[in-house]
Design a protein around this motif. Structure first.
Motif, mmCIF file in Angstrom:
data_model
loop_
_atom_site.group_PDB
_atom_site.id
_atom_site.type_symbol
_atom_site.label_atom_id
_atom_site.label_comp_id
_atom_site.label_asym_id
_atom_site.label_seq_id
_atom_site.Cartn_x
_atom_site.Cartn_y
_atom_site.Cartn_z
ATOM 1 N N ARG A 180 24.510 98.900 -53.481
ATOM 2 C CA ARG A 180 25.564 98.457 -52.565
ATOM 3 C C ARG A 180 26.523 97.507 -53.281
ATOM 4 O O ARG A 180 27.651 97.314 -52.855
ATOM 5 C CB ARG A 180 24.949 97.757 -51.349
ATOM 6 C CG ARG A 180 24.126 96.537 -51.701
ATOM 7 C CD ARG A 180 23.192 96.109 -50.587
ATOM 8 N NE ARG A 180 23.903 95.633 -49.422
ATOM 9 C CZ ARG A 180 23.292 95.076 -48.376
ATOM 10 N NH1 ARG A 180 21.963 94.983 -48.365
ATOM 11 N NH2 ARG A 180 23.990 94.653 -47.354
ATOM 12 N N LEU A 181 26.037 96.895 -54.371
ATOM 13 C CA LEU A 181 26.840 95.978 -55.186
ATOM 14 C C LEU A 181 26.595 96.289 -56.653
ATOM 15 O O LEU A 181 25.445 96.350 -57.090
ATOM 16 C CB LEU A 181 26.464 94.526 -54.889
ATOM 17 C CG LEU A 181 27.040 93.468 -55.846
ATOM 18 C CD1 LEU A 181 28.557 93.377 -55.712
ATOM 19 C CD2 LEU A 181 26.398 92.101 -55.587
ATOM 20 N N ILE A 182 27.681 96.496 -57.409
ATOM 21 C CA ILE A 182 27.580 96.774 -58.841
ATOM 22 C C ILE A 182 28.244 95.644 -59.616
ATOM 23 O O ILE A 182 29.398 95.283 -59.347
ATOM 24 C CB ILE A 182 28.248 98.113 -59.203
ATOM 25 C CG1 ILE A 182 27.466 99.284 -58.612
ATOM 26 C CG2 ILE A 182 28.357 98.283 -60.711
ATOM 27 C CD1 ILE A 182 28.097 100.639 -58.885
ATOM 28 N N LEU A 183 27.519 95.087 -60.577
ATOM 29 C CA LEU A 183 28.052 94.070 -61.478
ATOM 30 C C LEU A 183 28.275 94.722 -62.838
ATOM 31 O O LEU A 183 27.320 95.215 -63.448
ATOM 32 C CB LEU A 183 27.076 92.901 -61.622
ATOM 33 C CG LEU A 183 26.555 92.241 -60.340
ATOM 34 C CD1 LEU A 183 25.559 91.142 -60.682
ATOM 35 C CD2 LEU A 183 27.702 91.679 -59.519
ATOM 36 N N LEU A 184 29.511 94.741 -63.297
ATOM 37 C CA LEU A 184 29.849 95.338 -64.585
ATOM 38 C C LEU A 184 30.283 94.231 -65.545
ATOM 39 O O LEU A 184 31.324 93.602 -65.353
ATOM 40 C CB LEU A 184 30.976 96.366 -64.425
ATOM 41 C CG LEU A 184 30.729 97.513 -63.438
ATOM 42 C CD1 LEU A 184 31.965 98.403 -63.338
ATOM 43 C CD2 LEU A 184 29.520 98.321 -63.856
ATOM 44 N N ASP A 185 29.472 94.008 -66.575
ATOM 45 C CA ASP A 185 29.748 92.937 -67.533
ATOM 46 C C ASP A 185 30.403 93.520 -68.784
ATOM 47 O O ASP A 185 29.736 94.073 -69.644
ATOM 48 C CB ASP A 185 28.445 92.216 -67.890
ATOM 49 C CG ASP A 185 28.691 90.888 -68.608
ATOM 50 O OD1 ASP A 185 29.863 90.583 -68.895
ATOM 51 O OD2 ASP A 185 27.711 90.173 -68.879
ATOM 52 N N GLU A 186 31.718 93.431 -68.827
ATOM 53 C CA GLU A 186 32.525 93.924 -69.949
ATOM 54 C C GLU A 186 32.202 95.372 -70.315
ATOM 55 O O GLU A 186 31.761 95.673 -71.431
ATOM 56 C CB GLU A 186 32.370 93.007 -71.168
ATOM 57 C CG GLU A 186 32.903 91.610 -70.930
ATOM 58 C CD GLU A 186 33.093 90.814 -72.208
ATOM 59 O OE1 GLU A 186 33.481 91.418 -73.219
ATOM 60 O OE2 GLU A 186 32.840 89.597 -72.177
ATOM 61 N N PRO A 187 32.406 96.299 -69.399
ATOM 62 C CA PRO A 187 32.080 97.701 -69.676
ATOM 63 C C PRO A 187 32.921 98.313 -70.791
ATOM 64 O O PRO A 187 32.510 99.308 -71.383
ATOM 65 C CB PRO A 187 32.359 98.395 -68.337
ATOM 66 C CG PRO A 187 33.329 97.512 -67.642
ATOM 67 C CD PRO A 187 32.937 96.121 -68.027
ATOM 68 N N MET A 188 34.074 97.734 -71.107
ATOM 69 C CA MET A 188 34.921 98.286 -72.175
ATOM 70 C C MET A 188 34.575 97.717 -73.550
ATOM 71 O O MET A 188 35.145 98.143 -74.555
ATOM 72 C CB MET A 188 36.406 98.007 -71.885
ATOM 73 C CG MET A 188 36.862 98.424 -70.511
ATOM 74 S SD MET A 188 36.756 100.216 -70.253
ATOM 75 C CE MET A 188 37.063 100.296 -68.477
ATOM 76 N N ALA A 189 33.651 96.767 -73.614
ATOM 77 C CA ALA A 189 33.301 96.138 -74.887
ATOM 78 C C ALA A 189 32.794 97.178 -75.876
ATOM 79 O O ALA A 189 31.853 97.923 -75.588
ATOM 80 C CB ALA A 189 32.251 95.054 -74.669
ATOM 81 N N GLY A 190 33.406 97.266 -77.039
ATOM 82 C CA GLY A 190 32.982 98.195 -78.079
ATOM 83 C C GLY A 190 33.429 99.622 -77.877
ATOM 84 O O GLY A 190 33.149 100.488 -78.714
ATOM 85 N N VAL A 191 34.118 99.904 -76.778
ATOM 86 C CA VAL A 191 34.572 101.269 -76.488
ATOM 87 C C VAL A 191 35.878 101.522 -77.233
ATOM 88 O O VAL A 191 36.791 100.699 -77.217
ATOM 89 C CB VAL A 191 34.784 101.469 -74.970
ATOM 90 C CG1 VAL A 191 35.354 102.846 -74.679
ATOM 91 C CG2 VAL A 191 33.460 101.272 -74.238
ATOM 92 N N GLY A 192 35.970 102.677 -77.892
ATOM 93 C CA GLY A 192 37.178 103.019 -78.636
ATOM 94 C C GLY A 192 38.383 103.149 -77.721
ATOM 95 O O GLY A 192 38.269 103.510 -76.545
ATOM 96 N N ALA A 193 39.545 102.875 -78.281
ATOM 97 C CA ALA A 193 40.782 102.910 -77.496
ATOM 98 C C ALA A 193 40.988 104.258 -76.815
ATOM 99 O O ALA A 193 41.496 104.323 -75.681
ATOM 100 C CB ALA A 193 41.972 102.586 -78.391
ATOM 101 N N GLY A 194 40.564 105.335 -77.466
ATOM 102 C CA GLY A 194 40.752 106.664 -76.902
ATOM 103 C C GLY A 194 39.864 106.958 -75.711
ATOM 104 O O GLY A 194 40.094 107.932 -74.984
ATOM 105 N N GLU A 195 38.818 106.137 -75.496
ATOM 106 C CA GLU A 195 37.885 106.373 -74.385
ATOM 107 C C GLU A 195 38.111 105.435 -73.206
ATOM 108 O O GLU A 195 37.540 105.650 -72.129
ATOM 109 C CB GLU A 195 36.444 106.214 -74.879
ATOM 110 C CG GLU A 195 36.005 107.262 -75.884
ATOM 111 C CD GLU A 195 34.540 107.108 -76.249
ATOM 112 O OE1 GLU A 195 33.742 107.977 -75.850
ATOM 113 O OE2 GLU A 195 34.190 106.110 -76.913
#
Length: 263
Positions: A180-195
């Motif tokens: 019911r509640l999602i905590l996302l801690d820096e989900p883009m960390a380390g992800v390539g610019a194209g993704e």
């Protein structure tokens, strides 16, 4: 007679129920205040982005919400229930899910098997897992993989995924637990610019289609401004602002916090 009493008038929309409530939440270590008297209420289905300079206390606040750290003062409530003293696993059973800055999946299992395990962890049925890894989650696992756009990788080893796809898999694991509640801690960390673009779309789809509440920490401001209903701005452990993205970014105190300390 008020406008609401007029013939044919629509009744006022009910206020959204509170999903997450933090009341005067604080955490100190050795006399140093890390999280300072934070009060924040997040409505059911709302998307709130938590931002602030490095060292502002964002991840520390996440740790308090998810139960990894116990506060020195204040309370945490989920759906109106006080969970301040509850352990992380109990909060998970109540519908709280969290991802971390570092990806955490079973690298030696297939993508499908990872999600199947998450479904089984919720239902308590692990009897058929080793019969055919990846098939045990059934329709629920398939639906989760469809939503995060990983159905075509169901038979691939999780360890072989790109970093961006591992982030999507983590989301699928959360969805399998019906949060019911999602905590996302820096989900883009380390992800390539194209993704980043596709991962942003997946997070937006998860929020819209599942109707769950999302609290996200992220440094990519262009991502947050496009998705968040409100920005919660932290500075030196305190909540500096909690408002819509345009108002937050125009706030002189918010601008000074970023310019003074760096993002």
């Amino acid at each position: 007679m008020t406008a609401a009493d007029a013939p044919g008038a629509k009744p006022p929309a009910p206020a959204a129920a509170t999903s997450l409530a933090l009341d005067r939440l604080s955490w100190s270590v050795g006399g140093a205040v890390i999280v300072d008297d934070v009060t924040m209420h997040v409505a059911e289905g709302e998307f709130v982005a938590l931002i602030g300079p490095n060292g502002a206390g964002k991840t520390s606040l996440f740790n308090l919400v998810s139960g990894l750290t116990r506060p020195t003062a204040g309370t945490v409530s989920l759906g109106g229930a006080d969970i301040t003293r509850d352990a992380p696993h109990k909060r998970a059973r109540l519908g709280m899910g969290r991802t971390f800055q570092t990806s955490s999946v079973f690298a030696d299992l297939t993508v499908g098997a990872n999600v199947g395990l998450a479904v089984q962890a919720r239902t308590g049925d692990s009897r058929r897992f080793w019969k055919r890894a990846g098939a045990d989650g059934g329709p629920e696992a398939s639906a989760a993989l469809d939503l995060v756009r990983l159905s075509h990788r169901a038979d691939a080893l999780a360890g072989d995924l790109s970093h961006g796809d591992k982030r999507k898999l983590e989301l699928a694991l959360l969805l399998a637990r019906r949060p019911r509640l999602i905590l996302l801690d820096e989900p883009m960390a380390g992800v390539g610019a194209g993704e980043i673009g596709e991962l942003t779309t997946v997070i937006r789809d998860v929020h819209r289609e599942q109707g769950c509440t999302v609290l996200m920490v992220e440094h990519h401001m262009e991502v947050l401004l496009d998705m968040a209903d409100r920005l919660a701005v932290m500075h030196h452990g305190a909540l500096l602002a909690l408002t819509d993205p345009d108002s937050a970014m125009a706030d002189p105190d918010v601008q000074a916090a970023y310019l003074g300390d760096g993002a």
